[in-house]
Each structure stands twice: as C-alpha cells, then as structure tokens.
Design a protein around this motif. Structure first.
Motif, mmCIF file in Angstrom:
data_model
loop_
_atom_site.group_PDB
_atom_site.id
_atom_site.type_symbol
_atom_site.label_atom_id
_atom_site.label_comp_id
_atom_site.label_asym_id
_atom_site.label_seq_id
_atom_site.Cartn_x
_atom_site.Cartn_y
_atom_site.Cartn_z
ATOM 1 N N ASP A 52 -16.758 16.906 1.560
ATOM 2 C CA ASP A 52 -16.791 16.066 0.356
ATOM 3 C C ASP A 52 -15.674 15.025 0.334
ATOM 4 O OD1 ASP A 52 -19.009 17.370 -0.656
ATOM 5 O OD2 ASP A 52 -17.820 18.813 -1.814
ATOM 6 N N THR A 53 -14.836 14.994 1.354
ATOM 7 C CA THR A 53 -13.708 14.065 1.405
ATOM 8 C C THR A 53 -14.134 12.761 2.065
ATOM 9 O OG1 THR A 53 -12.174 15.919 1.585
ATOM 10 C CG2 THR A 53 -11.349 13.751 2.234
ATOM 11 N N LYS A 54 -13.881 11.647 1.372
ATOM 12 C CA LYS A 54 -14.229 10.335 1.911
ATOM 13 C C LYS A 54 -13.032 9.403 1.796
ATOM 14 C CE LYS A 54 -19.067 10.778 0.601
ATOM 15 N NZ LYS A 54 -20.140 10.223 -0.232
ATOM 16 N N ARG A 55 -12.842 8.593 2.821
ATOM 17 C CA ARG A 55 -11.762 7.613 2.842
ATOM 18 C C ARG A 55 -12.304 6.284 3.342
ATOM 19 N NH1 ARG A 55 -10.099 11.188 0.315
ATOM 20 N NH2 ARG A 55 -8.275 12.498 0.683
ATOM 21 N N LEU A 56 -11.743 5.223 2.813
ATOM 22 C CA LEU A 56 -12.020 3.867 3.266
ATOM 23 C C LEU A 56 -10.681 3.268 3.670
ATOM 24 C CD1 LEU A 56 -13.783 1.277 3.535
ATOM 25 C CD2 LEU A 56 -13.237 0.824 1.131
ATOM 26 N N VAL A 57 -10.602 2.748 4.886
ATOM 27 C CA VAL A 57 -9.378 2.119 5.387
ATOM 28 C C VAL A 57 -9.687 0.647 5.636
ATOM 29 C CG1 VAL A 57 -7.655 2.091 7.235
ATOM 30 C CG2 VAL A 57 -8.631 4.274 6.460
ATOM 31 N N VAL A 58 -8.881 -0.225 5.033
ATOM 32 C CA VAL A 58 -9.033 -1.672 5.205
ATOM 33 C C VAL A 58 -7.706 -2.214 5.703
ATOM 34 C CG1 VAL A 58 -9.676 -3.852 4.114
ATOM 35 C CG2 VAL A 58 -10.665 -1.716 3.266
ATOM 36 N N VAL A 59 -7.749 -3.011 6.772
ATOM 37 C CA VAL A 59 -6.526 -3.523 7.391
ATOM 38 C C VAL A 59 -6.624 -5.038 7.544
ATOM 39 C CG1 VAL A 59 -5.046 -3.423 9.441
ATOM 40 C CG2 VAL A 59 -6.229 -1.357 8.650
ATOM 41 N N ASN A 60 -5.554 -5.719 7.189
ATOM 42 C CA ASN A 60 -5.451 -7.162 7.427
ATOM 43 C C ASN A 60 -4.591 -7.338 8.678
ATOM 44 O OD1 ASN A 60 -4.921 -9.885 7.515
ATOM 45 N ND2 ASN A 60 -4.204 -10.047 5.411
ATOM 46 N N PHE A 61 -5.236 -7.706 9.775
ATOM 47 C CA PHE A 61 -4.536 -7.890 11.047
ATOM 48 C C PHE A 61 -4.144 -9.346 11.252
ATOM 49 C CE2 PHE A 61 -6.608 -3.860 12.360
ATOM 50 C CZ PHE A 61 -5.501 -3.236 12.891
ATOM 51 N N SER A 62 -3.667 -9.997 10.188
ATOM 52 C CA SER A 62 -3.302 -11.403 10.340
ATOM 53 C C SER A 62 -2.004 -11.693 9.604
ATOM 54 C CB SER A 62 -4.418 -12.315 9.809
ATOM 55 O OG SER A 62 -4.380 -12.369 8.396
ATOM 56 N N ASP A 63 -1.501 -12.886 9.832
ATOM 57 C CA ASP A 63 -0.227 -13.295 9.238
ATOM 58 C C ASP A 63 -0.406 -14.009 7.900
ATOM 59 O OD1 ASP A 63 -1.377 -15.606 10.167
ATOM 60 O OD2 ASP A 63 0.402 -16.338 11.205
ATOM 61 N N GLN A 64 -1.612 -13.933 7.315
ATOM 62 C CA GLN A 64 -1.880 -14.556 6.021
ATOM 63 C C GLN A 64 -2.679 -13.605 5.140
ATOM 64 O OE1 GLN A 64 -3.533 -18.510 6.348
ATOM 65 N NE2 GLN A 64 -2.451 -18.862 8.270
ATOM 66 N N GLU A 65 -2.601 -13.816 3.831
ATOM 67 C CA GLU A 65 -3.376 -13.020 2.882
ATOM 68 C C GLU A 65 -4.865 -13.140 3.186
ATOM 69 O OE1 GLU A 65 -2.530 -12.599 -1.607
ATOM 70 O OE2 GLU A 65 -4.056 -14.178 -1.463
ATOM 71 N N ALA A 66 -5.613 -12.072 2.902
ATOM 72 C CA ALA A 66 -7.055 -12.081 3.160
ATOM 73 C C ALA A 66 -7.799 -11.375 2.034
ATOM 74 C CB ALA A 66 -7.361 -11.395 4.487
ATOM 75 N N TRP A 67 -8.988 -11.897 1.750
ATOM 76 C CA TRP A 67 -9.885 -11.308 0.753
ATOM 77 C C TRP A 67 -11.244 -11.112 1.389
ATOM 78 C CZ3 TRP A 67 -8.792 -9.804 -4.239
ATOM 79 C CH2 TRP A 67 -7.504 -10.119 -4.705
ATOM 80 N N GLY A 68 -11.855 -9.973 1.106
ATOM 81 C CA GLY A 68 -13.187 -9.722 1.619
ATOM 82 C C GLY A 68 -13.908 -8.689 0.779
ATOM 83 N N VAL A 69 -15.203 -8.588 1.004
ATOM 84 C CA VAL A 69 -16.047 -7.625 0.310
ATOM 85 C C VAL A 69 -16.480 -6.574 1.325
ATOM 86 C CG1 VAL A 69 -18.145 -7.311 -1.035
ATOM 87 C CG2 VAL A 69 -16.829 -9.417 -1.277
ATOM 88 N N VAL A 70 -16.148 -5.319 1.052
ATOM 89 C CA VAL A 70 -16.400 -4.224 1.980
ATOM 90 C C VAL A 70 -17.484 -3.316 1.396
ATOM 91 C CG1 VAL A 70 -15.372 -2.279 3.214
ATOM 92 C CG2 VAL A 70 -13.996 -4.326 2.746
#
Length: 120
Positions: A52-70
């Motif tokens: 029942d354990t769920k995780r979401l990992v989101v990583v920004n691999f850049s040198d600037q801010e980032a926005w996205g829809v996951v």
C-alpha cells in the motif's frame, strides 16, 4: 578548512532516512514521461510502489527552475476522490483529486538541482 553546513547536513540526513523505506528496495518502480512543454523537459520522475506504500520522485536535473505536470496513474483516494499528498523532504501535505492526478497530473515546480519525494 571548510566550515560545516548544518542545513545541508540536515537535508542529507532526512533524504537518507527516506531511502531506508522498503518501497525503494523491495518495491517496483515506473519511469514517468514528463511532458516537455515549457520547462518540463528539465524534470525526470518515477513512481515506486510496495504493497500500500506509494512514492513519487521528481528531480530537476538542471541549473534553472522547472515546472511540469506529472501524471500519477496509480493515484487512488481511500473512500473518496480526495487524496493526501505529502512532500516528504519538507513534510508539507496537500489534498488533491486522485482523478485529476491520474488524468491531468500533479503540477510540480522545482528549483535548480532539487528534488521532491511525495507519499500518496
């Protein structure tokens, strides 16, 4: 000698503690393709599940801010459509529609070289 960075040390302690969770060792993981519009191309995301354990990992691999829809295709409310989503590195909790997380996605904004780990 370089002075110790207490805040950074605390962040790594918290991160390493999170990684002890069996979901990251015994669970299954799924790569999530984040749409590349705007700055979303800077983000990488994975889902982890174990029981029942769920995780979401989101990583920004850049040198600037980032926005996205996951998109979180396995998001399910417990008894309703409302789902508690907790960002585990900051202990910040939100309530989101499980249906919206599956269909439209979770909006994520990350500073340069940063990550978010969500329990849902």
């Amino acid at each position: 000698a370089e002075q110790a960075n207490i805040a950074l040390h605390g962040q790594y302690d918290r991160f390493l503690h999170l990684l002890k969770d069996p979901v990251f060792h015994k669970g299954t993981w799924t790569f999530i393709d984040v749409p590349k519009e705007s700055t979303g191309w800077r983000l990488l995301a994975w889902r982890w599940a174990y029981g029942d354990t769920k995780r979401l990992v989101v990583v920004n691999f850049s040198d600037q801010e980032a926005w996205g829809v996951v998109k979180v295709t396995d998001a399910e409310g417990r008894g309703s459509d409302s789902l508690q989503v907790t960002e585990m590195l900051t202990d910040t909790s939100y309530y989101r529609s499980a249906r919206e997380m599956r269909d439209k996605g979770l909006i994520c904004g990350l500073k340069a070289w940063s990550s978010q780990v969500f329990a849902y």
